[in-house]
Design an enzyme around this catalytic site. Structure first.
Site, PDB file in Angstrom:
ATOM      1  N   ASP A   1       0.809  -1.217   0.000  1.00 30.36           N
ATOM      2  CA  ASP A   1       0.000   0.000   0.000  1.00 30.36           C
ATOM      3  C   ASP A   1       0.844   1.269   0.000  1.00 30.36           C
ATOM      4  O   ASP A   1       1.995   1.268   0.442  1.00 30.36           O
ATOM      5  CB  ASP A   1      -0.867   0.043   1.261  1.00 30.36           C
TER       6      ASP A   1
ATOM      7  N   HIS B   1       3.594  -2.527   2.973  1.00 32.51           N
ATOM      8  CA  HIS B   1       3.696  -1.162   2.452  1.00 32.51           C
ATOM      9  C   HIS B   1       5.007  -0.949   1.696  1.00 32.51           C
ATOM     10  O   HIS B   1       6.023  -1.554   2.042  1.00 32.51           O
ATOM     11  CB  HIS B   1       3.603  -0.146   3.596  1.00 32.51           C
TER      12      HIS B   1
HETATM   13 ZN   LIG Z   1      -2.444   3.155   3.335  1.00 34.22          ZN
END
Ligand SMILES: [Zn+2]
Length: 247
Positions: free
Chosen positions: A42, A191
């Site tokens: 992400d 991430h």
């Molecule tokens: Zn996020």
């Protein structure tokens, strides 16, 4: 039902033999039988980490799903192009990581639309998956994405609740988190931008070692795809993990 299952098995065996005889994709045919894990990244793309993640995924032969912020996609189109070219799935993660419950309806719509435009301007394809920042959706936004043919919000497995990569637990800590959330069909939250950029770079070795550890447990890697039904494994996400296109 049983008869069907046998027929399917026989068909799979026959195609595996055919692939072996052809000297072709026997490995891909076998991989289809293994339980799939969906790695998701992400907040990117970021110039600091996305290329590194892509390099590791390429070395390991893993396809993943990237939920991009539109503002980053617009700023780093070459990275978006590379994500797409290397066979990963791209989803929408809002324009600038806004918390949707705090936004007006028109701002929620803008967060979604601008991001779709920024991504499709580079890839030629509008994303079909939506992951809301912080996992926070609204009924307005859920209805809106449905009206434009998108699916979401895509959440992730959060069963054990070990510190995630964004909390900088170090390489061993991230690997512990990944392995503790692993299950057939699990969507794993990771991430490649924002908070993780503050973690020591030594943490990043988790990616290659976690991929190896998951394979040692019999898993293969898939991408996130829309589903008509909510998946309780991944907090009710209307999504499934499927084998990447092209095997
Ligand atoms: Zn996020």
């Amino acid at each position: 039902m049983k008869k069907n299952k046998f027929a399917v098995k026989a068909l799979a065996a026959a195609s595996l033999i055919a692939a072996l005889l052809a000297g072709g994709s026997a490995v891909a045919a076998q991989a289809a039988d293994e339980p799939l894990i969906g790695l998701t990244f992400d907040d990117g793309p970021s110039p600091q980490r996305t290329a590194f993640v892509l390099d590791v995924l390429k070395q390991k032969g893993v396809k993943a799903t990237f939920f991009l912020q539109g503002s980053n996609a617009q700023q780093y189109p070459d990275l978006v192009r590379r994500i797409k070219a290397e066979g990963h799935v791209i989803g929408n993660h809002s324009w600038d990581h806004a918390n949707f419950p705090e936004l007006s309806q028109s701002n929620q719509k803008q967060q979604i639309d601008r991001t779709n435009s920024a991504i499709s301007a580079v890839t030629g394809e509008k994303p079909t998956l939506m992951r809301f920042p912080f996992g926070n959706s609204t009924s307005y936004a859920l209805n809106y994405i449905k009206s434009i043919g998108m699916t979401g919000g895509i959440l992730w497995r959060w069963h054990i609740g070990q510190p995630g990569d964004f909390e900088c637990p170090g390489a061993a800590g991230v690997q512990r988190y990944v392995l503790s959330e692993a299950a057939p069909g699990a969507i794993i939250l990771l991430h490649d931008a924002e908070d993780v950029l503050a973690c020591p770079s030594s943490q990043w070795t988790y990616l290659a070692s976690s991929i190896d550890a998951l394979r040692a447990r019999g898993y293969e890697f898939g991408v996130v795809a829309p589903s008509a039904t909510a998946n309780p494994l991944n907090e009710g996400s209307p999504a499934v993990v499927v084998a990447p296109a092209g095997g």
